[in-house]
Scaffold this motif. Structure first.
Motif, PDB file in Angstrom:
ATOM      1  N   THR A 163       0.824  -1.209   0.000  1.00  0.00           N
ATOM      2  CA  THR A 163       0.000   0.000   0.000  1.00  0.00           C
ATOM      3  C   THR A 163       0.855   1.254   0.000  1.00  0.00           C
ATOM      4  O   THR A 163       0.551   2.231  -0.697  1.00  0.00           O
ATOM      5  CB  THR A 163      -0.949  -0.007   1.209  1.00  0.00           C
ATOM      6  OG1 THR A 163      -1.756  -1.190   1.174  1.00  0.00           O
ATOM      7  CG2 THR A 163      -1.866   1.212   1.205  1.00  0.00           C
ATOM      8  N   GLU A 164       1.922   1.231   0.755  1.00  0.00           N
ATOM      9  CA  GLU A 164       2.829   2.374   0.761  1.00  0.00           C
ATOM     10  C   GLU A 164       3.441   2.593  -0.619  1.00  0.00           C
ATOM     11  O   GLU A 164       3.678   3.727  -1.033  1.00  0.00           O
ATOM     12  CB  GLU A 164       3.921   2.189   1.817  1.00  0.00           C
ATOM     13  CG  GLU A 164       3.461   2.369   3.250  1.00  0.00           C
ATOM     14  CD  GLU A 164       3.182   3.827   3.601  1.00  0.00           C
ATOM     15  OE1 GLU A 164       3.377   4.708   2.740  1.00  0.00           O
ATOM     16  OE2 GLU A 164       2.762   4.095   4.740  1.00  0.00           O
ATOM     17  N   LEU A 165       3.684   1.508  -1.319  1.00  0.00           N
ATOM     18  CA  LEU A 165       4.312   1.615  -2.640  1.00  0.00           C
ATOM     19  C   LEU A 165       3.327   2.011  -3.729  1.00  0.00           C
ATOM     20  O   LEU A 165       3.636   2.833  -4.606  1.00  0.00           O
ATOM     21  CB  LEU A 165       4.957   0.273  -3.012  1.00  0.00           C
ATOM     22  CG  LEU A 165       6.191  -0.144  -2.207  1.00  0.00           C
ATOM     23  CD1 LEU A 165       6.557  -1.586  -2.530  1.00  0.00           C
ATOM     24  CD2 LEU A 165       7.369   0.781  -2.484  1.00  0.00           C
ATOM     25  N   ASN A 166       2.119   1.430  -3.692  1.00  0.00           N
ATOM     26  CA  ASN A 166       1.218   1.545  -4.840  1.00  0.00           C
ATOM     27  C   ASN A 166      -0.185   2.032  -4.497  1.00  0.00           C
ATOM     28  O   ASN A 166      -1.058   2.028  -5.371  1.00  0.00           O
ATOM     29  CB  ASN A 166       1.101   0.176  -5.530  1.00  0.00           C
ATOM     30  CG  ASN A 166       2.449  -0.350  -5.985  1.00  0.00           C
ATOM     31  OD1 ASN A 166       3.202   0.352  -6.648  1.00  0.00           O
ATOM     32  ND2 ASN A 166       2.768  -1.577  -5.605  1.00  0.00           N
ATOM     33  N   GLU A 175      -4.381  -6.432  -4.367  1.00  0.00           N
ATOM     34  CA  GLU A 175      -3.444  -7.371  -3.741  1.00  0.00           C
ATOM     35  C   GLU A 175      -3.368  -7.133  -2.244  1.00  0.00           C
ATOM     36  O   GLU A 175      -3.478  -8.077  -1.437  1.00  0.00           O
ATOM     37  CB  GLU A 175      -2.052  -7.220  -4.356  1.00  0.00           C
ATOM     38  CG  GLU A 175      -1.027  -8.129  -3.714  1.00  0.00           C
ATOM     39  CD  GLU A 175       0.402  -7.815  -4.127  1.00  0.00           C
ATOM     40  OE1 GLU A 175       1.293  -8.645  -3.849  1.00  0.00           O
ATOM     41  OE2 GLU A 175       0.638  -6.723  -4.696  1.00  0.00           O
ATOM     42  N   ALA A 176      -3.173  -5.877  -1.833  1.00  0.00           N
ATOM     43  CA  ALA A 176      -3.077  -5.558  -0.412  1.00  0.00           C
ATOM     44  C   ALA A 176      -4.370  -5.897   0.312  1.00  0.00           C
ATOM     45  O   ALA A 176      -4.352  -6.474   1.420  1.00  0.00           O
ATOM     46  CB  ALA A 176      -2.729  -4.082  -0.226  1.00  0.00           C
ATOM     47  N   PHE A 183     -11.081   1.116  -1.263  1.00  0.00           N
ATOM     48  CA  PHE A 183     -10.650   2.275  -0.495  1.00  0.00           C
ATOM     49  C   PHE A 183     -10.391   3.432  -1.452  1.00  0.00           C
ATOM     50  O   PHE A 183      -9.941   3.230  -2.582  1.00  0.00           O
ATOM     51  CB  PHE A 183      -9.382   1.957   0.306  1.00  0.00           C
ATOM     52  CG  PHE A 183      -9.634   1.044   1.478  1.00  0.00           C
ATOM     53  CD1 PHE A 183      -9.828   1.563   2.749  1.00  0.00           C
ATOM     54  CD2 PHE A 183      -9.706  -0.325   1.300  1.00  0.00           C
ATOM     55  CE1 PHE A 183     -10.072   0.724   3.814  1.00  0.00           C
ATOM     56  CE2 PHE A 183      -9.947  -1.171   2.364  1.00  0.00           C
ATOM     57  CZ  PHE A 183     -10.136  -0.639   3.630  1.00  0.00           C
ATOM     58  N   THR A 184     -10.650   4.621  -0.962  1.00  0.00           N
ATOM     59  CA  THR A 184     -10.466   5.797  -1.813  1.00  0.00           C
ATOM     60  C   THR A 184      -9.107   6.448  -1.615  1.00  0.00           C
ATOM     61  O   THR A 184      -8.704   7.277  -2.427  1.00  0.00           O
ATOM     62  CB  THR A 184     -11.564   6.830  -1.518  1.00  0.00           C
ATOM     63  OG1 THR A 184     -11.520   7.183  -0.120  1.00  0.00           O
ATOM     64  CG2 THR A 184     -12.940   6.259  -1.847  1.00  0.00           C
ATOM     65  N   SER A 185      -8.387   6.083  -0.539  1.00  0.00           N
ATOM     66  CA  SER A 185      -7.091   6.716  -0.305  1.00  0.00           C
ATOM     67  C   SER A 185      -6.105   5.732   0.306  1.00  0.00           C
ATOM     68  O   SER A 185      -6.506   4.755   0.952  1.00  0.00           O
ATOM     69  CB  SER A 185      -7.236   7.922   0.628  1.00  0.00           C
ATOM     70  OG  SER A 185      -7.487   7.500   1.961  1.00  0.00           O
ATOM     71  N   LYS A 186      -4.860   5.999   0.078  1.00  0.00           N
ATOM     72  CA  LYS A 186      -3.804   5.178   0.664  1.00  0.00           C
ATOM     73  C   LYS A 186      -3.863   5.224   2.181  1.00  0.00           C
ATOM     74  O   LYS A 186      -3.754   4.188   2.852  1.00  0.00           O
ATOM     75  CB  LYS A 186      -2.431   5.646   0.163  1.00  0.00           C
ATOM     76  CG  LYS A 186      -1.281   4.830   0.743  1.00  0.00           C
ATOM     77  CD  LYS A 186       0.044   5.179   0.087  1.00  0.00           C
ATOM     78  CE  LYS A 186       0.671   6.404   0.691  1.00  0.00           C
ATOM     79  NZ  LYS A 186       2.055   6.613   0.186  1.00  0.00           N
ATOM     80  N   GLN A 187      -4.031   6.410   2.753  1.00  0.00           N
ATOM     81  CA  GLN A 187      -4.024   6.537   4.204  1.00  0.00           C
ATOM     82  C   GLN A 187      -5.171   5.769   4.837  1.00  0.00           C
ATOM     83  O   GLN A 187      -5.023   5.189   5.920  1.00  0.00           O
ATOM     84  CB  GLN A 187      -4.094   8.012   4.622  1.00  0.00           C
ATOM     85  CG  GLN A 187      -3.855   8.239   6.112  1.00  0.00           C
ATOM     86  CD  GLN A 187      -2.513   7.691   6.576  1.00  0.00           C
ATOM     87  OE1 GLN A 187      -1.474   7.992   5.999  1.00  0.00           O
ATOM     88  NE2 GLN A 187      -2.538   6.858   7.610  1.00  0.00           N
ATOM     89  N   GLN A 188      -6.301   5.743   4.178  1.00  0.00           N
ATOM     90  CA  GLN A 188      -7.446   5.003   4.694  1.00  0.00           C
ATOM     91  C   GLN A 188      -7.103   3.520   4.823  1.00  0.00           C
ATOM     92  O   GLN A 188      -7.437   2.871   5.826  1.00  0.00           O
ATOM     93  CB  GLN A 188      -8.650   5.196   3.779  1.00  0.00           C
ATOM     94  CG  GLN A 188      -9.937   4.564   4.305  1.00  0.00           C
ATOM     95  CD  GLN A 188     -11.080   4.670   3.317  1.00  0.00           C
ATOM     96  OE1 GLN A 188     -10.860   4.773   2.104  1.00  0.00           O
ATOM     97  NE2 GLN A 188     -12.304   4.643   3.812  1.00  0.00           N
ATOM     98  N   LEU A 189      -6.423   2.972   3.827  1.00  0.00           N
ATOM     99  CA  LEU A 189      -6.057   1.563   3.884  1.00  0.00           C
ATOM    100  C   LEU A 189      -4.936   1.319   4.886  1.00  0.00           C
ATOM    101  O   LEU A 189      -4.953   0.317   5.612  1.00  0.00           O
ATOM    102  CB  LEU A 189      -5.658   1.059   2.497  1.00  0.00           C
ATOM    103  CG  LEU A 189      -5.356  -0.452   2.385  1.00  0.00           C
ATOM    104  CD1 LEU A 189      -6.486  -1.284   2.973  1.00  0.00           C
ATOM    105  CD2 LEU A 189      -5.094  -0.845   0.939  1.00  0.00           C
ATOM    106  N   ILE A 190      -3.971   2.215   4.963  1.00  0.00           N
ATOM    107  CA  ILE A 190      -2.912   2.078   5.967  1.00  0.00           C
ATOM    108  C   ILE A 190      -3.519   2.050   7.362  1.00  0.00           C
ATOM    109  O   ILE A 190      -3.141   1.229   8.211  1.00  0.00           O
ATOM    110  CB  ILE A 190      -1.885   3.228   5.849  1.00  0.00           C
ATOM    111  CG1 ILE A 190      -1.068   3.097   4.561  1.00  0.00           C
ATOM    112  CG2 ILE A 190      -0.954   3.256   7.063  1.00  0.00           C
ATOM    113  CD1 ILE A 190      -0.178   1.875   4.496  1.00  0.00           C
TER     114      ILE A 190
END
Length: 508
Positions: free
Chosen positions: A391-394, A399-400, A430-437
């Motif tokens: 997730t941090e990368l892409n 996959e995540a 998810f709409t954002s990277k931070q949301q998934l992190i």
């Protein structure tokens, strides 16, 4: 492995000319081994097993170190405030350099390091071929990396010793090594271990490392240092080769915490091995059961009631999540057959930790001297490392999300029935990277609850102000200081012995 440690400790202690108690009192950091001790591969293995024995001791995984990690997290509070002041200080973020818990576990980690260094030195001197000695050296390097990985995350700059010490005077002059350099040495040791360790240990035990164990720890180290590409590469390698290394998610989450099943846990990537009722001094003395047990008479899982989660840790956890049932004792049936809820517990009226006392295997009544193999790395964590790094990368990729859902799907599976509730346990998009992190970190908090991981996540993500001072804090700590509390103090006694360990960590 379970029959080896105590015998090995006795051998090592006698050859060193010291008792087990003397080993605990050794100062400053480091231990000496007599010249000429190592003659055969078995001698080297004895030193390595001795290092494992120190990890499976009361100052480290038996109570002091693991309880300190739990207290520093937002998942475990002090229940019985009549416990030792050193525990209250660690929990309340007001300890100083004289704290007794830190003073107890610091030197024992260095005894682990010393045993590993002695084993590596011995392996190089027994005159065998590279193919025979390098696997031994690889295991010694893994143990050393394991010890330093725990030390560096808690203390930052630390003395780094990776050589056999023959002159005790040297130990009084050693200075600290920069944190970044310690991590570089840990990585180098783990890379060597990945190259030379076997694919499987005898009987497929998970209390000794394999190539995949080294790769899993490399993934964790890289994640801690925000090297997300390397973390993903190593975690994905473990996932892709899971059949070779016999890794699966255990279908029943409860089975991971049944001590009698510890030797057969295919989810374990590396575990710390305790042996039921075979204590020798602090060696193999597992006191986590009593520390999390319910304080009061007529209670079958009676204990000290010290490590007890704040109530919101329990009430904010979805009751449909099977992991909550496994993780907590929210009711208990007394020895007279009366079932009582946590609101009627004799003392701390909160759900207590169940993972380390419900099924302790061969132990005494309160869970002491258990037969647990405490997991330090599970396959579930590798899935979550891969998810976080990817997730941090892409960003939020399928996959995540799939990796997380593997873990979450099991959380819905109660014994004998597969449920579809709660529906939101399975992630979709998810709409954002931070949301998934954020979702991944929350998943780590629940999946690895009370397994000594949460503090490390708080530290590496610098979440302290949020989780201790924010409006949703599970365990509020208004005095938490990000300038001080991400590191523990170097024990004052160590600095008094060796002033080269100055400066003290900030704020202490």
């Amino acid at each position: 492995m379970k029959k080896i440690y105590i015998v090995t400790l006795a051998i090592i202690s006698s050859l060193l000319g010291v008792s087990c108690t003397k080993l605990l009192e050794e100062k400053p950091v480091g231990l000496l081994a007599p010249e000429g001790f190592f003659k055969t591969k078995k001698d080297v293995e004895s030193a390595i097993f001795g290092a494992y024995g120190r990890v499976a001791s009361e100052p480290l995984f038996g109570r002091q170190f693991t309880c300190a990690l739990m207290f520093r997290s937002d998942m475990v509070d002090i229940g019985n405030r009549g416990t030792g002041v050193e525990r209250i200080q660690v929990n309340d973020f007001n300890m100083d350099a004289s704290n007794g818990m830190v003073a107890a576990f610091w030197p024992v980690w260095y005894q682990v390091v010393s045993a590993a260094n002695s084993a590596e030195d011995g392996a190089k001197k027994i005159g065998l071929s590279e193919t025979e000695t390098n696997p031994l050296i690889a295991e010694a390097k893994f143990v050393r990396a394991f010890a330093y990985y725990h030390l560096v995350r808690n203390f930052g700059d630390i003395p780094y010793i990776d050589k056999f010490i023959s002159d005790p005077a040297i130990l009084k002059t050693i200075s600290k090594t920069k944190e970044a350099d310690v991590y570089a040495k840990i990585i180098a040791d783990l890379q060597f271990a990945k190259q030379w360790l076997p694919d499987r240990q005898p009987n497929d035990v998970r209390t000794r490392p394999t190539k995949a164990t080294a790769a899993a720890y490399l993934a964790s180290v890289y994640l801690t240092n925000a090297n997300y590409q390397a973390a993903y590469t190593e975690a994905k390698w473990v996932i892709d080769n899971r059949a070779t290394y016999n890794y699966i998610l255990e279908p029943d989450f409860q089975n991971l915490f049944r001590a009698n099943l510890g030797n057969n846990m295919k989810e374990h990537i590396f575990a710390v091995d305790f042996m039921g009722q075979l204590s020798r001094g602090s060696e193999n003395d597992d006191l986590l059961g009593p520390m999390v047990g319910i304080r009061g008479s007529n209670i079958p899982e009676n204990g000290f009631g010290v490590c007890v989660p704040a109530l919101r840790v329990f009430t904010t956890w979805d009751a449909n999540d099977y992991r909550r049932k496994v993780s907590f004792n929210d009711s208990i049936t007394t020895t007279s057959g009366v079932k009582i809820p946590y609101t009627a517990y004799p003392n701390e009226k909160r759900p207590h930790i169940a993972k380390w006392i419900r099924f302790p295997g061969n132990s005494i009544a309160n869970g002491r001297y258990s037969d647990f193999n405490y997991p330090d790395m599970r396959y579930a964590e590798i899935l979550l490392i891969a998810a976080e790094a990817a997730t941090e990368l892409n960003g939020p990729t399928q996959e995540a999300i799939n990796y997380i859902n593997e873990v979450r799907t099991r959380a819905r599976n109660w014994p004998g029935r597969v449920t579809t509730a709660p529906a939101n346990l399975i992630l979709t998009n998810f709409t954002s990277k931070q949301q998934l992190i954020d979702a991944i970190l929350e998943e780590r908090r629940l999946e690895l609850a009370f397994e000594f991981k949460r503090w490390y996540d708080i530290k590496r993500r610098r979440l302290g102000d949020e989780v201790f001072k924010g409006p949703n804090a599970l365990e509020p700590r208004s005095n938490f200081s990000s300038d001080r509390d991400y590191l523990m103090p170097i024990p004052l006694t160590e600095i008094q012995i060796n002033p080269n360990l100055k400066p003290q960590n900030p704020g202490y």
